[in-house]
Write a protein that holds these residues in place. Structure first.
Motif, PDB file in Angstrom:
ATOM      1  N   GLU A 192      43.832  52.396  73.585  1.00  0.00           N
ATOM      2  CA  GLU A 192      44.108  52.150  75.356  1.00  0.00           C
ATOM      3  C   GLU A 192      43.185  51.059  75.822  1.00  0.00           C
ATOM      4  O   GLU A 192      42.134  51.381  75.258  1.00  0.00           O
ATOM      5  N   ASN A 193      43.718  50.397  76.629  1.00  0.00           N
ATOM      6  CA  ASN A 193      42.875  49.275  77.200  1.00  0.00           C
ATOM      7  C   ASN A 193      42.039  49.867  78.295  1.00  0.00           C
ATOM      8  O   ASN A 193      42.301  49.992  79.516  1.00  0.00           O
ATOM      9  N   ILE A 194      40.768  50.629  78.043  1.00  0.00           N
ATOM     10  CA  ILE A 194      40.008  51.221  78.960  1.00  0.00           C
ATOM     11  C   ILE A 194      38.571  50.481  78.727  1.00  0.00           C
ATOM     12  O   ILE A 194      38.334  50.291  77.688  1.00  0.00           O
ATOM     13  N   PRO A 195      38.365  50.209  80.025  1.00  0.00           N
ATOM     14  CA  PRO A 195      36.998  49.517  79.984  1.00  0.00           C
ATOM     15  C   PRO A 195      35.813  49.933  79.540  1.00  0.00           C
ATOM     16  O   PRO A 195      35.678  51.354  79.930  1.00  0.00           O
ATOM     17  N   LEU A 196      34.944  49.668  78.750  1.00  0.00           N
ATOM     18  CA  LEU A 196      33.708  50.068  78.110  1.00  0.00           C
ATOM     19  C   LEU A 196      32.408  49.433  78.972  1.00  0.00           C
ATOM     20  O   LEU A 196      32.365  48.458  79.099  1.00  0.00           O
ATOM     21  N   THR A 221      40.494  58.952  76.504  1.00  0.00           N
ATOM     22  CA  THR A 221      39.169  59.266  76.092  1.00  0.00           C
ATOM     23  C   THR A 221      38.487  58.090  75.646  1.00  0.00           C
ATOM     24  O   THR A 221      38.809  56.993  75.561  1.00  0.00           O
ATOM     25  N   LEU A 222      37.180  58.122  75.164  1.00  0.00           N
ATOM     26  CA  LEU A 222      36.274  57.284  74.545  1.00  0.00           C
ATOM     27  C   LEU A 222      36.706  56.310  73.323  1.00  0.00           C
ATOM     28  O   LEU A 222      36.665  55.369  73.151  1.00  0.00           O
ATOM     29  N   ILE A 223      37.051  57.456  72.683  1.00  0.00           N
ATOM     30  CA  ILE A 223      37.832  57.211  71.311  1.00  0.00           C
ATOM     31  C   ILE A 223      39.185  56.065  71.390  1.00  0.00           C
ATOM     32  O   ILE A 223      39.183  55.194  70.618  1.00  0.00           O
ATOM     33  N   ASN A 224      40.121  56.651  72.528  1.00  0.00           N
ATOM     34  CA  ASN A 224      41.095  55.895  72.587  1.00  0.00           C
ATOM     35  C   ASN A 224      40.748  54.279  73.304  1.00  0.00           C
ATOM     36  O   ASN A 224      41.293  53.302  72.583  1.00  0.00           O
ATOM     37  N   ALA A 225      39.751  54.232  73.836  1.00  0.00           N
ATOM     38  CA  ALA A 225      39.315  53.022  74.274  1.00  0.00           C
ATOM     39  C   ALA A 225      38.276  52.319  73.159  1.00  0.00           C
ATOM     40  O   ALA A 225      38.748  51.084  73.052  1.00  0.00           O
ATOM     41  N   LEU A 226      37.697  53.028  72.228  1.00  0.00           N
ATOM     42  CA  LEU A 226      37.036  52.347  71.042  1.00  0.00           C
ATOM     43  C   LEU A 226      37.780  51.817  70.474  1.00  0.00           C
ATOM     44  O   LEU A 226      37.470  50.520  69.568  1.00  0.00           O
ATOM     45  N   ILE A 227      38.929  52.173  69.786  1.00  0.00           N
ATOM     46  CA  ILE A 227      40.013  51.747  68.842  1.00  0.00           C
ATOM     47  C   ILE A 227      40.680  50.704  69.387  1.00  0.00           C
ATOM     48  O   ILE A 227      41.424  49.936  68.521  1.00  0.00           O
ATOM     49  N   TYR A 228      40.742  50.611  70.733  1.00  0.00           N
ATOM     50  CA  TYR A 228      41.342  49.025  71.334  1.00  0.00           C
ATOM     51  C   TYR A 228      40.471  48.036  71.134  1.00  0.00           C
ATOM     52  O   TYR A 228      40.889  47.024  70.854  1.00  0.00           O
ATOM     53  N   HIS A 229      39.193  48.362  71.408  1.00  0.00           N
ATOM     54  CA  HIS A 229      38.121  47.147  71.504  1.00  0.00           C
ATOM     55  C   HIS A 229      37.843  46.708  70.378  1.00  0.00           C
ATOM     56  O   HIS A 229      37.121  45.569  69.877  1.00  0.00           O
ATOM     57  N   PHE A 230      37.712  47.844  69.231  1.00  0.00           N
ATOM     58  CA  PHE A 230      37.171  47.618  67.849  1.00  0.00           C
ATOM     59  C   PHE A 230      38.034  47.783  66.789  1.00  0.00           C
ATOM     60  O   PHE A 230      38.508  48.906  66.711  1.00  0.00           O
TER      61      PHE A 230
END
Length: 345
Positions: A92-96, A126-135
């Motif tokens: 998910e494209n969630i800003p970090l 969640t943070l995991i959803n964001a992480l696997i989008y960005h990395f």
């Protein structure tokens, strides 16, 4: 004492979460939907009632309605449908808010309200959803959570380190296990803490009557060893700002240790800190506290600093984060209140 367990399994190609509990000998008659809400995190009453409509709540092996009352020694089981594992790991494209990054790891400043990893009731955002989008290709830990070395609660803000390689994951996880990492939290707690600094020891484990809470077992007969070092930062009369350093990393450790010491975290709903625990009975004071709760609608806890050894270079790395706006505003309100009280005395 209520015994319980939780597992996931497939039934007719649908993935379910299966919870089972045995009511204690002293259990007073209580509707099964209310009973289950005390034991299953993020399970709304609607979700439980839907499970009952689907015939997925059992007491002593018999399907029951949500209004059925649990009695002493009853065996209670419930099945919840939830999305399959692949869905839980949807990018998910969630800003970090990335504080530091290299080819081995990154340090993230997590905002309050963000769940760290998907689970029952939190399947997205969640943070995991964001992480696997960005990395891409983050290493899986033993719980199949990509890159995750440690976690902080949903409503706690602050710093987390995430591994980008298998080597980093292994190296960093060992540091946390060996207690060589450094973590400092800021917490606003109820009451005037007596000593300027001290140490709280006490095994922490699941609360026997409320499985959503952890509790201290002073005799060490249950739970796991836990050690918290605290130091007073600022006093405001009825509440105190403290710095807490973790020697161990147990679930809800600071929240549970401070409550056990008589200083529940301010506005910590799960542990009773969302009530006025110290202060006066004046209506103006009650209104002041209510205003503080509105400014800070969560437990007053921030993971301020994080220190560890870099998994490749061996360099000691240390990171610091600013206290978020909601916590700053709440503390400023208490600071002004304390000054006002001093001038009146």
């Amino acid at each position: 004492m209520v015994e319980g367990n939780h597992e996931e399994f497939n039934q007719e190609d649908e993935l379910y979460e299966h919870y089972s509990f045995k009511a204690g000998k002293g259990q007073e008659p209580l509707r099964v939907d209310k009973f289950l809400m005390n034991f299953i995190e993020n399970a709304t009453r609607n979700k439980i009632q839907q499970a009952a409509k689907n015939g997925n709540i059992y007491i002593n092996g018999t399907v029951v309605k949500s209004s059925h009352k649990v009695k002493a020694n009853d065996e209670v089981k419930v099945l919840f449908e939830h999305p399959p594992h692949e869905y839980l790991l949807t990018p998910e494209n969630i800003p970090l808010d990335i504080v530091f990054e290299d080819d081995q790891l990154l340090v993230v400043n997590k905002s309050a309200g963000m769940v760290v990893h998907p689970g029952h009731g939190n399947y997205s955002g969640t943070l995991i959803n964001a992480l696997i989008y960005h990395f891409e290709n983050l290493p899986m830990n033993s719980d199949e959570r990509p890159g995750l070395v440690h976690r902080i609660d949903k409503d706690t803000s602050g710093l987390l380190v995430v591994a980008k390689t298998e080597h980093a994951l292994s190296h960093l996880s060992k540091q946390f296990f060996d207690k060589t990492s450094e973590r400092e939290y800021l917490a606003l707690v109820w009451g005037d803490v007596a000593d300027d600094e001290g140490m709280i020891e006490g095994h922490i484990g699941r609360h026997p009557k409320n499985r959503l809470q952890m509790t201290v077992f002073p005799e060490g007969d249950h739970g796991k060893e836990a050690v918290t070092h605290y130091k007073v930062v600022e006093r405001f009369g009825y509440v105190t700002l403290v710095s807490c350093k973790l020697e161990t990393g147990r679930t809800h450790q600071i929240r549970v240790h401070m409550k056990n010491a008589g200083h529940t975290l301010f506005n910590d709903e799960r542990y009773g800190g969302n009530k006025i625990l110290k202060g006066t009975t004046f209506s103006k004071y009650k209104q002041f506290v209510e205003n503080c709760f509105k400014v800070l609608p969560r437990q007053a806890l921030h993971a301020k600093t994080l220190g560890f050894e870099h998994p490749l270079t061996g360099e000691l790395m240390s990171f610091d984060s600013q206290m978020p706006e909601d916590m700053q505003q709440c503390i400023e309100k208490w600071r002004n209140y304390a000054r006002h009280m001093e001038t009146k005395e």
